[in-house]
Design an enzyme around this catalytic site. Structure first.
Site, PDB file in Angstrom:
ATOM      1  N   CYS A   1     -16.986  95.676  78.820  1.00  0.00           N
ATOM      2  CA  CYS A   1     -16.185  94.846  77.919  1.00  0.00           C
ATOM      3  C   CYS A   1     -16.558  93.407  78.240  1.00  0.00           C
ATOM      4  CB  CYS A   1     -14.689  95.092  78.127  1.00  0.00           C
ATOM      5  SG  CYS A   1     -13.668  93.987  77.152  1.00  0.00           S
TER       6      CYS A   1
ATOM      7  N   CYS B   1     -13.399  90.890  77.980  1.00  0.00           N
ATOM      8  CA  CYS B   1     -12.270  90.972  78.927  1.00  0.00           C
ATOM      9  C   CYS B   1     -12.471  92.169  79.837  1.00  0.00           C
ATOM     10  CB  CYS B   1     -10.931  90.980  78.203  1.00  0.00           C
ATOM     11  SG  CYS B   1     -10.822  92.075  76.763  1.00  0.00           S
ATOM     12  N   SER B   2     -11.614  93.192  79.753  1.00  0.00           N
ATOM     13  CA  SER B   2     -11.726  94.316  80.681  1.00  0.00           C
ATOM     14  C   SER B   2     -11.124  95.579  80.074  1.00  0.00           C
ATOM     15  CB  SER B   2     -11.028  93.985  81.999  1.00  0.00           C
ATOM     16  OG  SER B   2      -9.695  93.569  81.747  1.00  0.00           O
ATOM     17  N   CYS B   3     -11.350  95.804  78.772  1.00  0.00           N
ATOM     18  CA  CYS B   3     -10.790  96.966  78.077  1.00  0.00           C
ATOM     19  C   CYS B   3     -11.245  98.256  78.767  1.00  0.00           C
ATOM     20  CB  CYS B   3     -11.242  96.970  76.624  1.00  0.00           C
ATOM     21  SG  CYS B   3     -10.603  95.551  75.706  1.00  0.00           S
TER      22      CYS B   3
END
Lengths: 248, 209
Positions: B113, B116-118
């Site tokens: 991702c 972000c950090s999905c």
């Protein structure tokens, strides 16, 4: 231009920290929990999918807080700080700042209490306050189990179909985006048209936040980066909102 | 443990200060009725006991022994989760729309991702630090083979690498290849071989790890 919107493909970076832990310090668990509770108690959840009876939850939290708000804060950071601070350090800064800005706590209260914990190890080791209305935690658990889906019905027809060539518009993202900057003005192929339409937590300046089709797109890497910088026999996929696309 | 560039200077009290600040914040939020004294622990317990990589491992192990289940998992991850004896919530927070892609001798998938950090919480729990590292996010999209080699995964040039970036609703994860030498193993034994890293495509599954 924000580096946070343009990470993909940066050259000259060092090796990756292959740290497999989720939390590297015990305090990080607490800020993760606070953020997740805020999402679970956010005032938009009476209109989310599924909807929750959020007005009846006996929390004093009355604000709108989602991943979008956390991301927008991280994207607003000084880019050197973005790399410098660890993941949950960024969360701690953004979330404590939000509670001050929204008036739930004052900066002085937070600083005074932080100083007390730093100066007095007995206070720092003492248990947190107990109690509170269990209906708050019931809502938090409901949120975790049922989620907050962006999927909505869609009556229209998606503009593109599988196999179509599409160009990513060259949109300036302003403060928050779901379009990685490296994809602007590149051409991809539609690999999949997702069923239904997808909204975002709030409208962004660059156009998402109303229900619209989303596509799985596939790129040849040299459509994004210089041919000498990419690897053979590889492809890059991403899920992109329709508003970011035009026919190629 | 800062990633990548370590020329940044940090105060010696970095962790002590953050620990004090987060405790100050949490205690104020409890006193002001925003959350309760149990809220954060309730959330942490949920991810320690109910939603974690142990769920993904069970799904992969079942897919390895049951081709019809594998087909259903690849076609509709959320529906396949609903067939399992999991706690309620597999389509809950950060699992509303999950998809799994299969590694084969011809194709290796890796998930990232960049914005972000999905991460698929119900099947894999919370994201490990490497996945959140801006250096990983920046590098793997353009030079996946180099990054995978650093992580210990050497791929033949004939293997196509597919990088799956997560900028919208889908939370992606990977069905790794079943290693040789596991023919007689039970589903539980197979599940014990799996790691979050293998199920995001930055590791392969090995029998003796």
């Amino acid at each position: 231009m924000k580096i946070q919107h343009n990470l993909g493909g940066i050259e000259g970076l060092a090796s990756i920290n292959y740290e497999t832990l989720v939390f590297v310090e015990p305090w990080e668990k607490r800020i993760f929990g606070i953020h997740t509770a805020m999402m679970a108690l956010s005032n938009h959840l009476n209109t989310s999918e599924p909807p929750y009876p959020i007005e009846q939850v006996p929390t004093t939290f009355k604000s709108f807080w989602t991943w979008g708000h956390l991301r927008k804060g991280a994207e607003a950071m000084n880019p050197f700080d973005y790399f410098r601070f660890r993941y949950y350090e960024k969360w701690l800064g953004g979330i404590s700042g939000f509670f001050v800005e929204e008036g739930y706590i004052t900066q002085e209260e937070l600083d005074t209490r932080t100083a007390q914990f730093l100066e007095d190890s007995a206070k720092a080791a003492a248990p947190l306050p107990s109690g509170g209305n269990p209906a708050i935690d019931a809502q938090v658990e409901q949120y975790l189990r049922q989620g907050d889906s962006p999927k909505r019905p869609y009556a229209g027809t998606p503009k593109f179909k599988v196999g179509d060539k599409v160009r990513v518009k060259d949109i300036y993202p302003v403060d928050h985006t779901r379009l990685p900057g490296q994809l602007r003005n590149t051409v991809a192929t539609v690999a999949l048209v997702y069923e239904g339409a997808y909204t975002y937590f709030f409208p962004t300046v660059d156009g998402i936040g109303t229900p619209m089709p989303v596509y799985s797109l596939v790129w040849e890497p040299d459509a994004i980066w210089a041919a000498e910088l990419v690897e053979p026999n590889s492809s890059y996929y991403n899920d992109i909102f329709e508003v970011y696309l035009e026919a190629a | 443990m800062p990633s990548g560039y370590d020329g940044f200077k940090y105060g010696a009290d970095r962790e002590i200060y953050s620990a004090a600040k987060v405790k100050a914040l949490e205690s104020l939020l409890i006193e002001k009725g925003i959350i309760t004294g149990n809220t954060v622990d309730t959330i942490l317990s949920y991810f320690e006991t109910e939603m974690g990589p142990f769920n993904g491992a069970k799904l992969v192990a079942k897919a390895w022994v049951d081709p019809a289940f594998k087909a259903r998992l690849l076609a509709d991850c959320n529906a396949a989760c609903a067939e399992m004896d999991f706690p309620p919530g597999m389509s809950g927070a950060e699992g509303e729309h999950m998809r799994i892609v299969e590694n084969t001798p011809e194709v290796h998938n890796v998930i990232v991702c960049t914005l972000c950090s999905c991460y698929p919480w119900p099947t894999l729990g919370l994201p490990p630090y490497w996945f959140k590292d801006p250096t990983f996010r920046a590098r793997v999209v353009r030079e996946p083979r180099v990054v995978l080699k650093e992580f210990g995964v050497e791929l033949d040039d004939s293997v196509e690498v597919r990088v799956w970036d997560s900028s919208a609703q889908i939370r992606w994860w990977v069905l790794p290849m079943r290693p040789a030498g596991t023919e007689g193993m039970s589903e539980a034994q197979l599940a014990s071989l799996l790691t979050p890293e293998a199920m995001m495509g930055v590791a392969t599954v090995t029998v003796n790890r």
